[in-house]
Scaffold this motif. Sequence first.
Motif, PDB file in Angstrom:
ATOM      1  N   GLU A  83      -2.054  -3.641   7.593  1.00 22.59           N
ATOM      2  CA  GLU A  83      -0.203  -3.424   6.308  1.00 22.59           C
ATOM      3  C   GLU A  83      -0.689  -1.980   5.545  1.00 22.59           C
ATOM      4  OE1 GLU A  83       1.279  -2.900   2.406  1.00 22.59           O
ATOM      5  OE2 GLU A  83      -0.874  -2.740   2.342  1.00 22.59           O
ATOM      6  N   VAL A  84      -2.100  -1.159   6.122  1.00 26.84           N
ATOM      7  CA  VAL A  84      -2.046   0.068   5.366  1.00 26.84           C
ATOM      8  C   VAL A  84      -1.482   0.650   6.505  1.00 26.84           C
ATOM      9  CG1 VAL A  84      -3.252   2.389   4.987  1.00 26.84           C
ATOM     10  CG2 VAL A  84      -4.058   0.040   3.527  1.00 26.84           C
TER      11      VAL A  84
ATOM     12  N   TRP B 118     -11.098   2.887   9.361  1.00 32.71           N
ATOM     13  CA  TRP B 118     -11.843   1.460   9.505  1.00 32.71           C
ATOM     14  C   TRP B 118     -12.752   1.804   9.952  1.00 32.71           C
ATOM     15  CZ3 TRP B 118     -11.478  -1.078  14.047  1.00 32.71           C
ATOM     16  CH2 TRP B 118     -11.785  -1.568  14.173  1.00 32.71           C
TER      17      TRP B 118
ATOM     18  N   LEU C 297      -9.348   7.104   2.705  1.00 31.36           N
ATOM     19  CA  LEU C 297      -9.402   6.293   3.456  1.00 31.36           C
ATOM     20  C   LEU C 297     -10.844   5.500   3.284  1.00 31.36           C
ATOM     21  CD1 LEU C 297      -6.011   5.232   5.155  1.00 31.36           C
ATOM     22  CD2 LEU C 297      -6.207   5.235   2.900  1.00 31.36           C
TER      23      LEU C 297
ATOM     24  N   THR D 229      -5.906  -3.178   6.877  1.00 33.15           N
ATOM     25  CA  THR D 229      -5.429  -2.159   7.602  1.00 33.15           C
ATOM     26  C   THR D 229      -4.867  -2.532   8.473  1.00 33.15           C
ATOM     27  OG1 THR D 229      -8.162  -1.770   8.340  1.00 33.15           O
ATOM     28  CG2 THR D 229      -6.745  -0.922   9.424  1.00 33.15           C
TER      29      THR D 229
ATOM     30  N   ALA E 220       2.555   0.849   6.640  1.00 36.33           N
ATOM     31  CA  ALA E 220       2.882   1.322   4.961  1.00 36.33           C
ATOM     32  C   ALA E 220       2.717   3.377   5.793  1.00 36.33           C
ATOM     33  CB  ALA E 220       1.721   0.925   3.838  1.00 36.33           C
TER      34      ALA E 220
ATOM     35  N   SER F  37       0.440  -1.202   0.122  1.00 36.35           N
ATOM     36  CA  SER F  37      -0.120  -0.842  -0.027  1.00 36.35           C
ATOM     37  C   SER F  37       1.066   1.259  -0.134  1.00 36.35           C
ATOM     38  CB  SER F  37      -0.270  -0.042   1.394  1.00 36.35           C
ATOM     39  OG  SER F  37      -1.682  -1.000   1.245  1.00 36.35           O
TER      40      SER F  37
ATOM     41  N   ALA G  77      -0.366   4.482   0.067  1.00 36.25           N
ATOM     42  CA  ALA G  77      -0.017   5.883   2.100  1.00 36.25           C
ATOM     43  C   ALA G  77       0.632   6.353   2.395  1.00 36.25           C
ATOM     44  CB  ALA G  77      -1.104   4.523   3.074  1.00 36.25           C
ATOM     45  N   SER G  78       1.162   5.690   1.901  1.00 34.54           N
ATOM     46  CA  SER G  78       3.207   5.903   2.359  1.00 34.54           C
ATOM     47  C   SER G  78       3.296   7.297   1.739  1.00 34.54           C
ATOM     48  CB  SER G  78       4.435   4.786   2.345  1.00 34.54           C
ATOM     49  OG  SER G  78       3.640   4.364   2.069  1.00 34.54           O
TER      50      SER G  78
ATOM     51  N   LEU H 190      -8.915  -2.551   1.644  1.00 37.35           N
ATOM     52  CA  LEU H 190      -8.071  -2.211   2.445  1.00 37.35           C
ATOM     53  C   LEU H 190      -7.781  -3.104   3.726  1.00 37.35           C
ATOM     54  CD1 LEU H 190      -6.454   0.923   2.320  1.00 37.35           C
ATOM     55  CD2 LEU H 190      -8.657   1.508   5.000  1.00 37.35           C
TER      56      LEU H 190
ATOM     57  N   LEU I 254      -6.732   6.554   9.802  1.00 31.17           N
ATOM     58  CA  LEU I 254      -7.173   5.468   9.053  1.00 31.17           C
ATOM     59  C   LEU I 254      -7.798   5.039   9.485  1.00 31.17           C
ATOM     60  CD1 LEU I 254      -6.193   3.135   7.765  1.00 31.17           C
ATOM     61  CD2 LEU I 254      -4.125   2.647   9.081  1.00 31.17           C
TER      62      LEU I 254
END
Length: 166
Positions: free
Chosen positions: A139-140, A78, A126, A137, A143, A41, A44-45, A135, A74
């Motif tokens: 992993e994001v 979520w 997001l 979450t 990131a 992802s 996001a970064s 998504l 985020l």
Amino acid sequence: MSQKLETPAPPPAIALVITIIVVVAFVGWIILGSKFLGITSFFASFLFFWYWAAVEAADMKQWAQSTIGALVGLGLAWQSHWLPSEFGTPGFIGSILLIIAAVYFQITNKIPLVINRCAMLFLTVLAAPAILEKLDTLEVAMAIGLGALYFGAIIKLVTALTAKKV
């Protein structure tokens, strides 16, 4: 509300150097993140870096606030999907109330370390259904957090290397 004066654009040669540094940093992050950290992802970064560099002028004093804000955004996105899916109408109402509270705290600037412009940006992006439904979450979050560390280190390094000696 105070207005910040925009900093003037750098001369073309400096702008080219900055562009090259950014491209090298992005390619380095993609290689590092995908090969060694399992990150996919990157949007996001990169969104974090864009916000921190463009809005906060890559100010190290704003780095922690921006990072925390991105992660809070985020979390708000979520919960806007999870609470209604787990608890139905009461979850939907709770989710909306959390977002309303976040908007209130953004407007009043009562807890800027947590609820800030970066949080609202990440919530807005997001929470888009096309993104939110797919998504991962955790992993994001990884990131965002690791990307913030990476880009923070790059800025710190570039700043140290280009500091004028007095």
